[in-house]
Design a protein around this motif. Structure first.
Motif, PDB file in Angstrom:
ATOM      1  N   GLY A 141       8.927   8.337   2.904  1.00 20.92           N
ATOM      2  CA  GLY A 141       7.982   8.991   2.003  1.00 20.92           C
ATOM      3  C   GLY A 141       8.591   9.440   0.678  1.00 20.92           C
ATOM      4  N   ASP A 191       0.830  -1.218   0.000  1.00 23.85           N
ATOM      5  CA  ASP A 191       0.000   0.000   0.000  1.00 23.85           C
ATOM      6  C   ASP A 191       0.859   1.261   0.000  1.00 23.85           C
ATOM      7  N   LYS A 192       0.193   2.397   0.054  1.00 22.63           N
ATOM      8  CA  LYS A 192       0.889   3.685  -0.079  1.00 22.63           C
ATOM      9  C   LYS A 192       1.871   3.925   1.060  1.00 22.63           C
ATOM     10  N   ASP A 193       1.662   3.267   2.215  1.00 25.02           N
ATOM     11  CA  ASP A 193       2.565   3.440   3.359  1.00 25.02           C
ATOM     12  C   ASP A 193       3.593   2.306   3.477  1.00 25.02           C
ATOM     13  N   GLU A 200      -3.026   1.712  -3.473  1.00 24.87           N
ATOM     14  CA  GLU A 200      -3.276   2.682  -2.404  1.00 24.87           C
ATOM     15  C   GLU A 200      -3.600   1.942  -1.111  1.00 24.87           C
ATOM     16  N   LYS A 202      10.002   3.315  -3.564  1.00 27.45           N
ATOM     17  CA  LYS A 202       9.352   4.115  -2.512  1.00 27.45           C
ATOM     18  C   LYS A 202      10.069   3.803  -1.208  1.00 27.45           C
ATOM     19  N   CYS A 253       3.448  -4.656   8.573  1.00 26.27           N
ATOM     20  CA  CYS A 253       3.181  -3.216   8.727  1.00 26.27           C
ATOM     21  C   CYS A 253       4.404  -2.479   9.247  1.00 26.27           C
ATOM     22  N   HIS A 254       4.697  -1.370   8.610  1.00 28.46           N
ATOM     23  CA  HIS A 254       5.790  -0.484   9.026  1.00 28.46           C
ATOM     24  C   HIS A 254       7.114  -1.240   9.122  1.00 28.46           C
ATOM     25  N   TYR A 270      10.590   4.391   3.186  1.00 24.43           N
ATOM     26  CA  TYR A 270       9.791   4.484   4.408  1.00 24.43           C
ATOM     27  C   TYR A 270       9.566   5.934   4.839  1.00 24.43           C
ATOM     28  N   ASN A 295       2.982  -0.816   3.717  1.00 29.27           N
ATOM     29  CA  ASN A 295       2.482  -2.034   4.369  1.00 29.27           C
ATOM     30  C   ASN A 295       2.262  -3.083   3.282  1.00 29.27           C
TER      31      ASN A 295
END
Ligand SMILES: O=C[C@H](O)[C@H](O)[C@H](O)COP(=O)(O)O
Length: 340
Positions: A285, A139-141, A176, A281, A263-264, A283, A143
């Motif tokens: 951003g 996803d966008k973060d 996303e 991408k 996650c993260h 971490y 994860n």
């Protein structure tokens, strides 16, 4: 009936003299382990855009993160990871001879052994320099959903054990929100005797039709490398938008061994694109793009077909590259100029 003791008669073969069949893989003297050429890695050349994208992502990630000082390296699972191993082997026997490679499952163990790299395990090396792995969706973060190949327990252990955890994937995995493209659900590894209770619990948590993953060429469920079952549990977009909360809820269910939500954890994700570029991408951003528009990064064409990485598809991809940042000298890679 007790087993009678072995009585050795003079002149008759002792057990030591008995000829045993050779091992399936001949034991290699250590000096040979380090001198096998890169071309011995049997990765089929990419045959389509998706495969080429996987290779681009994998090669670029290796060039960026598998530096000379990386000594303990985790190898993930899935169809993108053979390109990771291919690129590491291409760094050459000199740099690889002092490294140890930790697998996330049967498949990656075979990759490591077949590439004549040194195999280790996480119980010997609980601290890993870098682990590179694939993902089912990101996803966008950053994860991830992982576990499409039922390897997510060991994959998470190697992700946590690593200073740097990097994902490589093709463009189809870039979303996303998790669950957009990977619709079969969150992979949940469970202790076999608890699967029915966990299925029930997952429904209570809101999963729409969680299913025990069944084997294709075997009657019954698939069994993970750890002897467990896997449930695929789909959740709606609202739940998937907060994967850390969902992970925590599922993980609390007794009988759950591990959840395929990461996650993260990722430091960077490399997506190979259809147009032959790579997007990374990070971490924090920021993003980086690698393409073939930077003439200053041009290097000579790769070796003739059949040699080293070119055999594995390098020649059919972009022929210009940025010098690797790893301090090692791999053959030309598909990743090129950097645009932040
Ligand atoms: O259990 C399998 C792993 O999580 C894989 O890394 C994941 O399924 C991605 O595999 P692929 O690169 O084949 O899409």
């Amino acid at each position: 009936m007790p087993i009678p003791p072995v009585v050795l008669t003079p002149g008759v073969s002792t057990p030591a003299e008995v000829e045993y069949p050779p091992p399936l893989r001949p034991k290699m003297p250590s000096q040979q382990v380090t001198t096998v050429p890169a071309s011995s890695v049997s990765v089929a050349p990419p045959t389509n855009v998706v495969e080429a994208a996987k290779q681009l992502a994998a090669w670029t990630a290796v060039d960026k993160h598998v530096t000379k000082d990386c000594q303990v390296i985790g190898i993930g699972s899935g169809s993108t990871v053979p390109y990771v191993v291919e690129r590491i082997v291409a760094q050459g026997p000199e740099v690889n001879k002092d490294r140890v490679f930790i697998p996330t499952g049967f498949q990656s163990k075979e990759l490591i052994v077949d590439a004549h790299l040194r195999l280790g395990d996480v119980d010997q090396y609980p601290h890993i320099d870098v682990t590179i792995d694939g993902a089912d969706e990101v996803d966008k973060d950053l994860n991830c959903i992982k576990g499409g190949g039922a390897c997510h327990l060991r994959e998470k252990v190697l992700a946590e054990a690593a200073d740097t955890w990097v994902i490589v994937a093709d463009y189809r995995k870039n979303s996303e929100v998790l669950g957009t493209n990977w619709t079969q659900g969150v992979p949940v590894e469970v202790a076999p005797f608890a699967y029915a209770k966990v299925l029930y619990n997952l429904r209570m948590l809101g999963s729409t039709n969680p299913k025990l993953r069944m084997a294709k060429m075997k009657a019954g469920p698939i069994v993970s490398d750890n002897g467990n079952f896997v449930i695929d549990a789909p959740f709606n977009e609202t739940e998937m938008s907060d994967p850390l909360t969902l992970l925590t809820r599922i993980k609390m269910l007794t009988g759950v061994v591990e959840v395929g939500l990461f996650c993260h954890m990722a430091k960077a994700v490399y997506f190979g694109n259809q147009d032959g570029s790579v997007m990374a991408k990070f971490y924090d951003g920021h993003e980086e793009h690698y393409d073939n528009t930077s003439p200053s990064n041009e290097v000579p064409p790769p070796p003739a077909a059949g040699a080293g990485a070119a055999k594995a598809g390098g020649a059919s991809l972009s022929q210009t590259t940025k010098e690797a940042d790893t301090g090692v000298q791999p053959p030309p890679a598909p990743a090129l100029g950097v645009h932040q």
